[in-house]
Design a protein around this motif. Structure first.
Motif, short mmCIF file in Angstrom:
data_model
loop_
_atom_site.label_atom_id
_atom_site.label_comp_id
_atom_site.label_asym_id
_atom_site.label_seq_id
_atom_site.Cartn_x
_atom_site.Cartn_y
_atom_site.Cartn_z
N SER A 145 0.86 -1.19 0.00
CA SER A 145 0.00 0.00 0.00
C SER A 145 0.90 1.24 0.00
CB SER A 145 -0.91 0.01 1.23
OG SER A 145 -0.15 0.05 2.42
N TYR A 163 -0.62 0.28 -8.81
CA TYR A 163 -0.44 0.13 -7.38
C TYR A 163 -1.65 0.65 -6.60
CZ TYR A 163 4.57 -0.47 -8.47
OH TYR A 163 5.78 -0.89 -8.96
N ASN A 164 -1.82 0.14 -5.40
CA ASN A 164 -2.84 0.61 -4.47
C ASN A 164 -2.25 1.80 -3.71
OD1 ASN A 164 -5.05 0.83 -2.69
ND2 ASN A 164 -4.08 -0.58 -1.24
#
Length: 260
Positions: A145, A163-164
């Motif tokens: 994250s 991506y998060n």
């Protein structure tokens, strides 16, 4: 005959209007000189723009901006902006220039009058040093994250890689998120990482790993502004007389300087 006279009158009127318009049109340089202040839009971004112990703005970009202000004979005022609104701030004349380690993206080049590139940079992943060995390339960090600065090249890199991520107000905030454990990683500028994390910094337990992009920094003015060309000329002079190298060495970015 009447048609010829009418055409002559119309042409005379048109030339008169054009002349009046050109007299009233003020260049950006004249606008800045007349108000006596060069307003520089920045974020807190070491080693480009940050405050010293006395609360004064210093850094590679800040020092160069002060030199340009001095050459113009005006005061320099540094204003912290929301990076995501930098183009709006310019167009509204809340600021006169964006001078803050700005990556020359297509959006930036299409929306601003930009200088020539003056520094090389990259977007890098920052993680806790204890786990850095596990995250050495773009694929190995996919499950993490991320924290990123809104409107930044780091945010674009996160989007491009799927991506998060969570978008924050500044790169400094993104680094704080990783240090606090709120985010597993962040994406920031390589030059900032060199100044802000690792041994001897405020964040000794963080490290940068995967390099996601390579890029160039530029300085942004209002579209059509003659300030950009003026800054180009000044940077060229500073490079030739050694001023740029001296300032760059002070902040540890001398290897990233691009010759004009």
């Amino acid at each position: 005959m009447k048609k010829k006279i009418l055409a002559t009158l119309l042409m005379t009127a048109l030339l008169s209007l054009t002349a009046c318009g050109s007299k009233s049109a003020e260049s950006d340089l004249d606008y800045i000189k007349n108000k006596g202040t060069l307003i520089v839009g920045i974020t807190d971004f070491a080693p480009m723009d940050y405050k010293d112990d006395n609360g004064n703005w210093i850094g590679f970009d800040a020092d160069l901006a002060n030199k340009v202000g001095e050459s113009l004979g005006v005061n320099v005022e540094f204003v912290e902006i929301d990076w995501d609104n930098k183009i709006l701030e310019l167009n509204n004349k809340s600021i006169d220039v964006v001078w803050n380690g700005m990556t020359l993206t297509d959006e930036v080049k299409n929306s601003m009058e930009c200088t020539k590139p003056y520094l090389n940079n990259a977007q890098v992943v920052v993680v806790p040093a204890a786990v850095a060995d596990q995250y050495q390339d773009a694929d190995s960090v996919k499950a993490l994250s991320f924290a990123v600065e809104a409107g930044s090249a780091g945010e674009a890199a996160a989007q491009d890689n799927g991506y998060n991520f969570t978008s924050l107000q500044s790169q400094a905030d993104a680094v704080m998120e990783v240090d606090a454990g709120t985010s597993e990683a962040c994406i920031i500028d390589l030059l900032m990482a060199g100044a802000m994390i690792g041994e001897g910094t405020s964040y000794p337990d963080l490290a940068h790993t995967a390099e996601l992009t390579t890029e160039e920094y530029g300085i942004g003015c209002r579209k059509g502004s003659d300030l950009a060309a003026y800054i180009n000329d000044q940077l060229s002079a500073y490079y030739k007389d050694g001023t740029t190298t001296a300032i760059a060495t002070t902040y540890g970015v001398q290897d990233a300087v691009i010759a004009p």
